[in-house]
Each structure stands twice: as C-alpha cells, then as structure tokens.
Design a protein around this motif. Structure first.
Motif, PDB file in Angstrom:
ATOM      1  N   TRP A 210     -19.003  -0.639  14.284  1.00  0.00           N
ATOM      2  CA  TRP A 210     -17.501   0.018  13.852  1.00  0.00           C
ATOM      3  C   TRP A 210     -17.089   0.999  14.991  1.00  0.00           C
ATOM      4  O   TRP A 210     -15.867   1.487  14.764  1.00  0.00           O
ATOM      5  N   LEU A 211     -17.819   1.463  16.064  1.00  0.00           N
ATOM      6  CA  LEU A 211     -17.416   2.177  17.259  1.00  0.00           C
ATOM      7  C   LEU A 211     -16.497   1.421  18.008  1.00  0.00           C
ATOM      8  O   LEU A 211     -15.751   1.814  18.725  1.00  0.00           O
ATOM      9  N   GLN A 212     -16.517   0.119  17.797  1.00  0.00           N
ATOM     10  CA  GLN A 212     -15.707  -0.860  18.703  1.00  0.00           C
ATOM     11  C   GLN A 212     -14.225  -1.268  18.096  1.00  0.00           C
ATOM     12  O   GLN A 212     -14.161  -1.604  16.800  1.00  0.00           O
ATOM     13  N   ASP A 213     -13.309  -1.345  19.119  1.00  0.00           N
ATOM     14  CA  ASP A 213     -11.945  -1.569  18.468  1.00  0.00           C
ATOM     15  C   ASP A 213     -11.955  -2.828  17.696  1.00  0.00           C
ATOM     16  O   ASP A 213     -11.099  -2.863  16.756  1.00  0.00           O
ATOM     17  N   ILE A 214     -12.580  -3.901  18.211  1.00  0.00           N
ATOM     18  CA  ILE A 214     -12.263  -4.972  17.610  1.00  0.00           C
ATOM     19  C   ILE A 214     -12.891  -5.168  16.123  1.00  0.00           C
ATOM     20  O   ILE A 214     -12.318  -5.901  15.177  1.00  0.00           O
ATOM     21  N   TRP A 215     -13.965  -4.627  15.691  1.00  0.00           N
ATOM     22  CA  TRP A 215     -14.394  -4.363  14.464  1.00  0.00           C
ATOM     23  C   TRP A 215     -13.413  -3.727  13.558  1.00  0.00           C
ATOM     24  O   TRP A 215     -13.156  -4.154  12.391  1.00  0.00           O
ATOM     25  N   ILE A 255      -4.725   3.660  10.706  1.00  0.00           N
ATOM     26  CA  ILE A 255      -3.672   2.570  10.820  1.00  0.00           C
ATOM     27  C   ILE A 255      -2.822   3.021  12.212  1.00  0.00           C
ATOM     28  O   ILE A 255      -2.389   2.090  12.986  1.00  0.00           O
ATOM     29  N   ALA A 256      -2.708   4.279  12.332  1.00  0.00           N
ATOM     30  CA  ALA A 256      -1.888   4.690  13.573  1.00  0.00           C
ATOM     31  C   ALA A 256      -2.522   4.148  14.985  1.00  0.00           C
ATOM     32  O   ALA A 256      -2.025   3.776  15.837  1.00  0.00           O
ATOM     33  N   ASP A 257      -3.835   4.356  14.750  1.00  0.00           N
ATOM     34  CA  ASP A 257      -4.641   3.818  15.979  1.00  0.00           C
ATOM     35  C   ASP A 257      -4.608   2.200  16.275  1.00  0.00           C
ATOM     36  O   ASP A 257      -4.421   1.897  17.477  1.00  0.00           O
ATOM     37  N   ILE A 258      -4.722   1.719  15.086  1.00  0.00           N
ATOM     38  CA  ILE A 258      -4.518  -0.044  15.457  1.00  0.00           C
ATOM     39  C   ILE A 258      -3.061  -0.172  15.782  1.00  0.00           C
ATOM     40  O   ILE A 258      -2.931  -0.908  16.858  1.00  0.00           O
ATOM     41  N   ARG A 259      -2.004   0.398  15.269  1.00  0.00           N
ATOM     42  CA  ARG A 259      -0.726   0.080  15.745  1.00  0.00           C
ATOM     43  C   ARG A 259      -0.613   0.393  17.200  1.00  0.00           C
ATOM     44  O   ARG A 259       0.409  -0.386  17.893  1.00  0.00           O
ATOM     45  N   HIS A 260      -1.006   1.386  17.526  1.00  0.00           N
ATOM     46  CA  HIS A 260      -0.590   1.935  18.776  1.00  0.00           C
ATOM     47  C   HIS A 260      -1.565   0.990  19.947  1.00  0.00           C
ATOM     48  O   HIS A 260      -0.773   0.592  20.710  1.00  0.00           O
ATOM     49  N   ARG A 261      -2.624   0.653  19.797  1.00  0.00           N
ATOM     50  CA  ARG A 261      -3.495  -0.211  20.283  1.00  0.00           C
ATOM     51  C   ARG A 261      -2.962  -1.728  20.637  1.00  0.00           C
ATOM     52  O   ARG A 261      -2.793  -2.463  21.685  1.00  0.00           O
ATOM     53  N   ARG A 262      -2.551  -2.113  19.415  1.00  0.00           N
ATOM     54  CA  ARG A 262      -2.028  -3.346  19.386  1.00  0.00           C
ATOM     55  C   ARG A 262      -0.487  -3.584  19.819  1.00  0.00           C
ATOM     56  O   ARG A 262      -0.157  -4.875  20.113  1.00  0.00           O
ATOM     57  N   TYR A 263       0.222  -2.703  19.418  1.00  0.00           N
ATOM     58  CA  TYR A 263       1.731  -2.866  19.638  1.00  0.00           C
ATOM     59  C   TYR A 263       2.237  -1.867  20.346  1.00  0.00           C
ATOM     60  O   TYR A 263       3.513  -1.855  20.711  1.00  0.00           O
ATOM     61  N   GLY A 264       1.620  -0.934  20.866  1.00  0.00           N
ATOM     62  CA  GLY A 264       2.158   0.272  21.631  1.00  0.00           C
ATOM     63  C   GLY A 264       1.872   0.071  23.236  1.00  0.00           C
ATOM     64  O   GLY A 264       1.827  -1.140  23.673  1.00  0.00           O
ATOM     65  N   PRO A 265       2.273   1.084  24.087  1.00  0.00           N
ATOM     66  CA  PRO A 265       2.262   0.785  25.509  1.00  0.00           C
ATOM     67  C   PRO A 265       0.815   0.597  25.934  1.00  0.00           C
ATOM     68  O   PRO A 265      -0.270   0.944  25.165  1.00  0.00           O
ATOM     69  N   ALA A 266       0.661  -0.157  26.777  1.00  0.00           N
ATOM     70  CA  ALA A 266      -0.763  -0.524  27.430  1.00  0.00           C
ATOM     71  C   ALA A 266      -1.756   0.740  27.775  1.00  0.00           C
ATOM     72  O   ALA A 266      -0.894   1.662  28.412  1.00  0.00           O
TER      73      ALA A 266
END
Length: 312
Positions: A210-215, A255-266
């Motif tokens: 669970w240290l990994q983004d994908i998990w 939630i904010a972390d997921i949103r930023h990585r999936r939909y925010g700036p690269a």
C-alpha cells in the motif's frame, strides 16, 4: 516456443482515427484477481480519442490482422467508458480469434507487443486478451493475455464481460453481443462480493503493497464503484468514484492525492537512484488501510445477500 523465422515487420500505421472506436485497468501486481471494476448499465457518451492513442490502436490492429484469424477486436475500461487519460489509463483490449493461438502465433504476438512497446510510449499500457471463439462462455477459463509487458494467461471476468456488453467499443469485426455470452446481475454481484472479500480484504494485511500508488488508487476506487453497483446496479467512472469515496467517509487527504495524480498536471519524473518510501507514502498507506478494512466489511454486510435493484 519453437525457433522459426520472426514475424513480418510492422505495417505502416493507418491514418489516425481509423481504429478510434476502441480494457479497464489491471489489478495491482497482476495478482490472480479481477481485472476491472463494476460496469454501468447506461452506455456513456463516446469520448473523443486523442490522436496519439488512435495512432497506436491503428498500428496494433494493422499488425494483428495478418498474424491471426481475427474475428473481432474490442476495447473496454476507461477508453470505452469515457474516463480515459492519455499516458495514465490502461488500454484494455479483447481479441476474438477463430481458434486458439498456436505456439508460433504466441511467439509472434509477444514480438509484436514488444516491438510496439519499444516504438510507442503508450504501448506499455496496452493489454490484450486473446479468446478463441468457442472458448468465450466460461468466465473461469484462462486465455492468452499480453499485460505488463509479458505474455501470461488469465480470465476475462464477469465485470469485463458486462462492461463489453454495456459500452464496449468495436475496433474491428462483430460486436460483443454477437460473440460473448451476457452476464446476469446475480453473477455480477456474486463476483464483485467475492473480489472484495477474497482479494481486497486480505490484501490489507500486506502493508508494504500500500506504499504504491496503484494499490491505493485501485483499492479505493474499486470499493466505491463496487458499492454503487451492489446498491443499484449502475456503473460510475473512476472520476465519479472519488465523490462516492467522500460519501463513504474516506480520508480527504487520500481522495485529494488520487485526484491530483489521476486528473491533475503530470508529475515530474522521479529522481535517479533507489526509491525509498517517504513519510508521506507511509501516512497515506496507513490512512488507506484504516479506512478500507471497515468500509469493505460494511459493504459486504449491507449487500452480502442481495442483488442490485433495477435502475429507475
């Protein structure tokens, strides 16, 4: 594998857009578990396909057709469902062929995918399962699959099958309804509950994962989408799942972390050298696991013996 002459060179790609009418997202670490999340019964509006993605799909189809007795090629997942993010989302494909692939055809497919991977940066996220036309009925049957840069064998789950029937995009050949048996609501609900109970719940006992983004991303988004499907039989996109996570009481920080990585700036590329878990990743993992355990238990307790109600 037999040692025979290699496949013909890749054909020149067709003009971008010829295959733009194109699977989900794979599970963490490709463990033996579902490769998708619950589908909607309402067909989403067809999203526009960016030119780079369309170019890759055109190139793949043009190279595939001379190599296999291809009957159909479909896309599911984010690209078909309207939530595709170039360079972030997987390109999840299903190919239907007249018969099982021979060992030589398997070798050529491996070389084809490897060539695409070397020559197109988006190809690393292209996954494709190859189903013989007379082997489509059983969701437990394993099929030749290219995923995560290697050939393997895995199932085409009830989630993927329902997704294909609901909003699968046809790149070539017949539609999914002509070749793929439908999935009942009871079968879908049973599969989703089993996924939550037998894969995601035990996975919380492995803190290092669970240290990994994908998990974090798939664990959280799968719970939200599964809860909605078990509740009323409808599908939501990954973006919509972020709002549902808030309703379920998920930590705002995650939630904010997921949103930023999936939909925010690269994000910038990571610095060279060995990666070490940061305090931030450890905190995120702890928050995620502390939320997901009780949340999965509540979903299973609430919808453990019911089928989703018809929408409307």
């Amino acid at each position: 594998m037999t040692s025979t002459p290699g496949p013909a060179p890749l054909p020149e790609p067709a003009p971008p857009g010829a295959a733009a009418e194109a699977t989900g997202e794979r599970n963490p670490a490709d463990r033996a578990t579902p490769d998708g999340v619950p589908p909607d019964r309402v067909t989403p509006v067809r999203p526009a396909t960016d030119r780079a993605t369309a170019h890759l799909l055109d190139r793949f189809l043009a190279a595939l057709r001379p190599r296999l007795p291809l009957r159909a090629l479909w896309a599911h997942g984010s690209l078909a469902g309207g939530d595709y993010q170039q360079g972030r989302s997987d390109l999840d494909l299903i190919a239907i062929v007249d018969r099982p692939c021979t060992p030589e055809e398997e070798r050529q497919l491996g070389e084809l995918h490897a060539t695409l991977d070397r020559t197109d940066p988006l190809a690393a996220k292209l996954h494709c399962s190859y189903l013989a036309a007379d082997e489509t009925a059983d969701p437990a049957h394993i099929h030749l699959t290219w995923a995560h840069r290697e050939l393997k064998r895995r199932t085409v789950t009830p989630v993927t099958r329902r997704e294909l029937h609901t909003f699968g995009r046809v790149l070539y050949g017949d539609a999914p309804t002509a070749l793929l048996p439908p999935v009942t609501d009871a079968e879908l609900a049973t599969f989703i509950r089993t996924d939550l109970r037998e894969f995601w719940r035990p996975a919380l006992d492995e803190p290092e994962e669970w240290l990994q983004d994908i998990w974090v991303d798939l664990g959280m988004l799968t719970l939200a989408r599964a809860t909605v499907t078990l509740r009323d039989g409808t599908l939501i996109s990954k973006g919509e799942a972020l709002a549902v996570l808030g309703e379920l009481g998920a930590p705002d920080e995650v939630i904010a972390d997921i949103r930023h990585r999936r939909y925010g700036p690269a994000a910038p590329p990571p610095p060279p050298g060995p990666a070490r878990p940061s305090d931030r990743l450890g905190r995120r993992a702890d928050l995620t696991r502390a939320f997901l355990g009780p949340a999965i238990d509540r979903t299973l307790a609430t919808y453990g013996h019911t089928f989703p109600a018809p929408p409307g």
